[in-house]
Every structure is written in C-alpha cells, then in structure tokens.
Design an enzyme around this catalytic site. Sequence first.
Site, mmCIF file in Angstrom:
data_model
loop_
_atom_site.group_PDB
_atom_site.id
_atom_site.type_symbol
_atom_site.label_atom_id
_atom_site.label_comp_id
_atom_site.label_asym_id
_atom_site.label_seq_id
_atom_site.Cartn_x
_atom_site.Cartn_y
_atom_site.Cartn_z
ATOM 1 N N THR A 1 0.827 -1.214 0.000
ATOM 2 C CA THR A 1 0.000 0.000 0.000
ATOM 3 C C THR A 1 0.855 1.255 0.000
ATOM 4 O O THR A 1 0.442 2.291 -0.517
ATOM 5 C CB THR A 1 -0.921 -0.033 1.241
ATOM 6 O OG1 THR A 1 -1.840 -1.095 1.072
ATOM 7 C CG2 THR A 1 -1.683 1.260 1.433
ATOM 8 N N THR B 1 1.620 -4.268 4.334
ATOM 9 C CA THR B 1 1.443 -4.576 5.754
ATOM 10 C C THR B 1 0.893 -5.988 5.982
ATOM 11 O O THR B 1 1.081 -6.557 7.052
ATOM 12 C CB THR B 1 0.487 -3.567 6.429
ATOM 13 O OG1 THR B 1 -0.784 -3.620 5.768
ATOM 14 C CG2 THR B 1 1.041 -2.160 6.396
HETATM 15 N N1 ASP Z 1 -2.716 -5.451 0.771
HETATM 16 C C1 ASP Z 1 -1.662 -4.494 1.093
HETATM 17 C C2 ASP Z 1 -0.361 -5.252 1.112
HETATM 18 O O1 ASP Z 1 -0.119 -5.962 2.051
HETATM 19 C C3 ASP Z 1 -1.965 -3.869 2.402
HETATM 20 C C4 ASP Z 1 -0.951 -2.877 2.887
HETATM 21 O O2 ASP Z 1 0.161 -2.773 2.419
HETATM 22 O O3 ASP Z 1 -1.313 -2.137 3.854
HETATM 23 O O4 ASP Z 1 0.422 -5.153 0.182
#
Ligand code: ASP
Length: 318
Positions: A23, A105
């Site tokens: 993200t 994340t």
């Molecule tokens: N779906 C995303 C990922 O893990 C979520 C994020 O980065 O907050 O790449």
Amino acid sequence: MPSISLAERSTPATVVILGTGGTIAGTSARPGDNVGYTAAQRSVQDLLAAVPALAAPGAPGIEAEQLAQLDSKDMDHATWLALAQRVQQLLARPEVSGVVITHGTDTLEETAWWLHSVLAAPKPVVLVAAMRPATALAADGPQNLLDAVTVAATPGVAGVLAVLAGQVFGATGLRKAHTYRTQAFTAGDGGPIAVLEEGQLRQFRAWPQGPGRALDRLPARPQDWPWVEIVSSHAGARGDGVRALLAAGVRGLVVASTGNGTVHRELEAALASAQAAGVPVWRATRCADGVLIGAAAGPAAALSPWQARVALMLSLLD
Ligand code: ASP
C-alpha cells in the site's frame, strides 16, 4: 543507546532501499480514498521523490532498486529468497549502513520473521510499510520511509526491524493488529524496541539478532522447500482437513490453538495421527497476545501461527 538524527550525522552513509510493493506504493483514482486503491503501483524512486528530506544536505546517500512489485497478500517464497539474497549481498558492502525494504502490511510480520531467521544482520534491515496509499490526503508512507531510512543510517543499529507509525519493532511478537488505523502493528507484551521522535531514536531494548541461518543451506528452488500448512482449532473443528492434507503430502503442520495451546478433541486426534505418521505438529496460539506457557510451550510458543509456519519449514531443512 544511539540517538542521532539525519541532520546531525557527520559522515553520510549509504542506505539501499529495496521496493517490493504494498500500500505504501498504492494509488487510488480518488485522492483521499484510504481503502479503495490498488497496491503496488508506484516505483520505489517515486516513493523517494515524496520525501524531500532524503535529498537534503546531511541525508545519507540513497540507492533504490525495485526488487518486486506486489500486494503483499500475494507474497511468495521465490520473492523471499530473492529478497534475502539481495539483502545479504548489500550488507556485505562496507559503505552500506543498512537496507530498507518497502513492503505491504498484510504479510509484513511473516517476511520479518523469514529475514530474521535466515540473515545474520549486523546492520539494520528495516521493513517499512503504510496503511494508506501514496495518493491519500494524509499518506503515512513518506514519514514512515523517512523514519526507516533514519534507523537504517544510524550507527550501532542491527537486526531485522520494522518501522511504522514512529515505532521500531523486532520480528518477535510482531503482528498486524488493526485493519485500518495507521498505528496497525503491535509487538505483544514486549512492546516496540524503540520509537522515533522527530528523527530522534529513543531505544528501550537491545537490537534483535537472529540465528543467521546460512541462506546457501536452503534448496535453490523454493518449490523444493517442505510444505507446511496451518490448521486452526475452533468450535466444531473436524479432523478431515488434516487427513486431506496428509493425503496430499503435507510435511509439517502448525495448529493455531485456542488459548494456551488447547485443541478441539476431533482435531487433536487427527493431529496425533499426523505425528504418528512422522509429520511434525507445532502449536502456536490464535490469541493476539501472549505466549504459550507450561506444558503447551514448544518451539512456536512465542510465534504467530504464520511465523510458526516459516520456523517449522526451516527446521525441516536442518
Ligand atoms: N494489501 C496491502 C499489502 O499488504 C496492504 C498494505 O500494504 O497495507 O500489500
């Protein structure tokens, strides 16, 4: 304890930033939309351009490489291997003070555990992420990236770390604990190792040091790594899933147990059969906090089920 800011450091070090997506590199067609976005769109160079402080006098030298570009929900073993190998090469360069890895994340705690398990990290290896996409009105990525570079450039810091929302975590106990807030990560009872306050690092505990398992002991092809699955204990649990996994050739099982290692009797019976057939079963807890204690304690006592999967897989290669 080290306490140094980018502006104070006299000899600029080199920090290498490896982009993997997430993200932090996500974009939305509607500025201000924090959830309707696509992850892994912006290059690592674009992420750097959003942090002018990293180009200011006194900032460390920065090198940036795009190692992958994916939503971390789709993280895979081939990317993990490439990442660990590249970090190992970079840490061997004397002028490199540390490596920053931009990451999603969703599986960050797993990648942190993987790197912690396979790398000797006498210098900082810092995972960084964001909960909001780069197009958000108040994106958290640029500040997190600045903080991560600060940690990676600070003399004396070592180990695999994660930097988010002004907190510095080790891999042990690290969990994504919230679906939405920018302060989404916790580290269980131990809490963060350090915090960052306006570029100043305030350290509470020693930097982590992993076992430094030699990467070259791993089979070169990730498809040759042993297959380990996670099953969970819950109301109405059955043994059929375990029996299907055994029939399909699973090599190890982690059970996400209830509470302090308890498992539904139906599932427990199937897991006992798995063990009798030579398939190791490790217990972790599905509780968000705490470790398994007493008779339930084992090699995965302090690990999340997802981290335990990595640990069991590596132990099967020993
Ligand atoms: N779906 C995303 C990922 O893990 C979520 C994020 O980065 O907050 O790449």
